[in-house]
Structure formats: C-alpha cells, structure tokens
Design an enzyme around this catalytic site. Structure first.
Site, PDB file in Angstrom:
ATOM      1  N   SER A   1       0.832  -1.196   0.000  1.00 18.29           N
ATOM      2  CA  SER A   1       0.000   0.000   0.000  1.00 18.29           C
ATOM      3  C   SER A   1       0.876   1.260   0.000  1.00 18.29           C
ATOM      4  CB  SER A   1      -0.960  -0.049   1.189  1.00 18.29           C
ATOM      5  OG  SER A   1      -1.954   0.942   1.050  1.00 18.29           O
TER       6      SER A   1
ATOM      7  N   ASP B   1      -9.839  -3.183  -6.057  1.00 18.83           N
ATOM      8  CA  ASP B   1      -9.451  -4.027  -4.918  1.00 18.83           C
ATOM      9  C   ASP B   1     -10.199  -3.608  -3.649  1.00 18.83           C
ATOM     10  OD1 ASP B   1      -8.193  -1.760  -3.936  1.00 18.83           O
ATOM     11  OD2 ASP B   1      -6.161  -2.567  -4.046  1.00 18.83           O
TER      12      ASP B   1
ATOM     13  N   HIS C   1      -7.485  -4.867  -1.039  1.00 18.88           N
ATOM     14  CA  HIS C   1      -6.286  -4.057  -0.818  1.00 18.88           C
ATOM     15  C   HIS C   1      -5.532  -4.477   0.447  1.00 18.88           C
ATOM     16  CE1 HIS C   1      -4.058  -0.361  -1.613  1.00 18.88           C
ATOM     17  NE2 HIS C   1      -4.060  -0.116  -0.320  1.00 18.88           N
TER      18      HIS C   1
END
Ligand SMILES: *[C@@H]1O[C@H](CO)[C@@H](O)[C@H](O)[C@H]1NC(C)=O
Ligand SMILES: *[C@@H]1O[C@H](CO)[C@@H](O)[C@H](O)[C@H]1NC(C)=O
Length: 423
Positions: free
Chosen positions: A202, A365, A401
């Site tokens: 991320s 996602d 995610h």
C-alpha cells in the site's frame, strides 16, 4: 462477486494465477543456512509508522494546554495506543502539532514552527503498529508477513529490516532517501554484500518507489536484488482519495474519534493530494456528481476549490509530480488484488460535500480502482521492458487491498513471490 470483467481487463497485461493455488514449498532454514536468503526490508502501509514529537520554545500553542509538553523532550504523538490521546484530551493538540504547513515559495511542506517530529524504530521490521485496537487488524501492518518471513529463518536486525517513514509527506520526505540508502547498505554488508529485497505494501509501496527513484541507477543496480510492490496506490489516482478529503481519512484513524473530525488535519498533509484521480486512468468519466455540475479527473482543481481549498492550497496538487510514472528499473514484481466492488463515482446530489456521498461502484481491490491499477502497471511494464529489466505483474482475483497481506492463502502467494525473488 463476478471476476469476469476483471479477467477481460487483465488479459494482455497481467498473469492471473490459477486456482486452486499450489502450496509453496521450500526448505525451512536450519541454523547456518541463512546464506540462502537475501536481506529484506519491509515498508508497511499508511497508518503503520510510529511518530514522536518534541515542542521547542518556538512553538506557540493555540490554547495553553497544548503547550504542556513544551521543553519536555520527545513524546509519542502517533503511536499505538492512540486511545491515550483521547483519554488525555490531547486530540485538538494532536491536530495542531501533526499539521503540515505548505510553503508555496519553495513548494515544500514543513512542521508548524517549534514542532519537531521523528519516526520511531527506523531500521526494524517491528517498527510498524496499528493505531487502533480493532481485532484482527494488527496484521495490516505486515505483521503476518513478518511472521511468515521469520518462520523461514529471517531475523530482525540480521536479515530482516523495516523502513518506517513520515506518512504525512509525499514520499520521500527530506532525509528519508539518505537514511534508507544507509539501511540498504548496512543490510547488504551484514549479509556478505548480497543485494537487498525491498517489499512495500500500500502506501509503503509508494514510499519505497519514491525512495528508489531518487537514488542513482548504478547504486540501485549494485544494492537492490528485487522490489515487490503489493497493492500500491497508483500515482494515476483513485476515487477514495476524494472521499478522504470530503468525509475524513479512513487511512489515518485515532481510536474513537470520528474521522470527520480529523478532516482539517488530513487536508494539510502532502500525502492527501498525492493520488487524486488522473485523466490517464479515468478519462472524462464523471467521478463526482452533483445536480448542477459533474467533475471528471480533468476538473480536480475546481473540485478542490469547491471543497473549500484556497487557491494557494491547491498549488501542491497542481505542482505534483504524480502523472509522471517513474519505473524503479530494478527487477520488480507488481502484485494487486481485484474483483472487488470499489467506489468509483461519488454522488453528492445536493452539492453538500460535508455529507457522506452515495457511491457508484466499479471494479477494483475495494480501495483502488482497477482502471488505475492497470494504467500504472502498464506504464511500469513499458518502462521496465524498454530498459530490459525484469517485470512481473500478478492480479489476484477476489483479493482486497488489505486482505492481500492478511488472508492466509493470499499471504502464501506473496511469500511464494518473495522466495522466488531470492533465487
Ligand atoms: C453528470 O453525470 C451523470 C452520470 O454520467 C449524468 O447522468 C448527468 O447528466 C451529468 N450531469 C451534468 C450536470 O452534466
Ligand atoms: C472471496 O473471498 C472471501 C473472503 O476471503 C471468501 O469468503 C469468498 O468465498 C471468496 N469468493 C470467491 C468467489 O472466491
């Protein structure tokens, strides 16, 4: 959720892993076997680094209470457990002391006068923590992945490291590049001069990419074995970036404080404007819809003004470097989730941006829109291949995610890639 649109979109760009998945199988390290592996540095997501602050004489608190710690040395300001901030009624002071100030003349961000900040535990894979006591969420900060790496023999401080960053800045913040370079060199020399593997999840992927592209290419070629970008927030942007500006930062939370209360603070961060949706990924599609006016990725400046930003406050957005995707030019694996419904268009019908929008969903996602993940991956691939540098992209259907580093079967796929990078 159907994965059909995902499959259609991915067909030339990405390799879709077949289900059922194969278990990874590799030898566990016995003592003395550590030379099998390359040293590895983790870069966890947005809320994960811990920050300390120190208030000097130059600090003028807006209310006297906020000056209580003046001259008293370093104290934890953003660190597990943030419930302390709430219990000590420190949240308003926190908002003042964490805010960044933008200097339009030098196009730079800095702390408020008299506030100094630093990242804790730099160098350690244990230098990341969740800030909220939400069951099962600690693993968001790559704790599960760290445990998997330890299970195959990686050891913090010997073969395993971490590079926490100040998440308020659009990476890299000042000093970060030199610091991570030193860490990489240290990790390498500690391990027989083997080049190092970098793993970012991320916003950690944003940090590691920002770091790498700021280093000289010969240095990268000498010290970097492989880069893994897991669910990176693409510089081509995503819709949730707008929602965070209107409804508060879901990625920057403090126990029990409604995120709307953190909105003014959030809007001072360089990172808040980093991933505004760009035309490269979204074209003319209306992303914000009101009854009088729509905003596509071409109208983000107007949108910021409509949200109450001053012209000066939109400058960092106008001057940002984001649309220029810059590939790392080291061997890279790009791992993303997909097949999850993801907010794509936001309806604020009455034009009131202080109420939560109605979401129109698309593919992604769950956090980042697939159009942008694909546009980013495609450009990375183009640049890597033009320079004859290895690039592998993996899209995992039905992976979110965060789930990509949380759920066991997904983690196993990530581990397989890490171990492959070790070859
Ligand atoms: C805004 O976009 C929506 C959805 O595409 C469309 O139906 C509407 O006509 C547009 N409104 C304006 C004012 O352009
Ligand atoms: C998608 O993932 C969720 C959560 O792991 C799981 O419960 C569900 O069965 C999966 N669906 C498919 C179609 O694989």
């Amino acid at each position: 959720m159907s994965s059909t649109p995902l499959l259609r979109l991915l067909h030339f760009l990405l390799l879709l892993l077949p289900a059922p998945l194969h278990d990874y199988c590799f030898p566990r390290l016995s003592s003395g076997g550590l030379d099998v592996y390359h040293p590895l540095i983790l870069f966890a997501g947005f809320g994960c680094p811990d920050l300390e602050a120190r208030l000097t004489e130059a600090y003028t608190p807006s209310v006297p209470r906020c000056g209580a710690l003046k001259g008293k040395g370093w104290f934890p300001i953003y660190k597990f457990n943030t419930l302390d901030l709430v219990e000590h009624d420190y949240v308003p002071c926190f908002q003042e002391q964490m805010a960044l100030v933008y200097d339009p003349v030098h196009n730079k961000y800095r702390n408020l006068a008299g506030v100094e900040t630093r990242v804790l535990n730099f160098g350690s894979a244990y230098g990341f923590s969740e800030k909220q006591m939400v069951p099962d969420r600690e693993n968001l900060c790559l704790v599960s992945l760290r445990k998997e790496l330890e299970a195959v023999g990686y050891r913090d401080g010997d073969t395993l490291f971490g590079a926490p960053y100040d998440m308020r800045y659009a990476p890299p913040s000042e000093g970060y590049v030199a610091r991570v370079q030193k860490l990489v060199e240290h990790a390498s020399s500690k391990n027989g001069d083997k080049p190092v593997i970098l793993v970012g999840h991320s916003f950690g992927a944003t940090a590691v990419l920002g770091f790498l592209t700021s280093t000289p290419l010969p240095w990268r070629n000498k010290f970097i074995k492989h880069l893994l970008l897991i669910s990176p927030p693409p510089p081509t942007g995503f819709t949730l970036t707008i929602t965070q500006l209107t409804s508060g930062p879901s990625v920057f939370q403090i126990a029990t404080v409604p995120i709307m209360e953190l909105r003014p603070l959030w809007r001072t961060f360089a990172s808040a404007l980093l991933t505004m949706p760009s035309p490269v990924a979204f074209g003319h599609k209306p992303l914000v819809i009101t009854k009088h006016r729509n905003y596509s990725a071409y109208h983000m400046e107007d949108l910021l003004l409509a949200l109450g930003f001053t012209a000066d406050q939109t400058l960092p957005f106008l001057r940002r470097r984001t649309l220029e995707v810059e590939a790392p030019l080291v061997p890279t694996t790009y791992i993303i989730g997909g097949g999850i419904k993801t907010p794509e268009q936001l309806v604020f019908w009455e034009g009131d941006f202080d109420v939560p929008p109605e979401n129109v969903y698309g593919e992604g996602d769950g956090t980042v829109n697939m159009a942008s993940l694909l546009a980013f991956g495609k450009e990375l691939r183009r640049q890597q291949e033009r320079n004859n540098v290895h690039f592998k992209a993996l899209a995992i259907a039905n992976a979110t995610h965060a789930g990509i580093v949380l759920e066991e079967h997904l983690l196993r796929m990530v581990m397989t890639e890490i171990l492959q990078a070790n070859r």
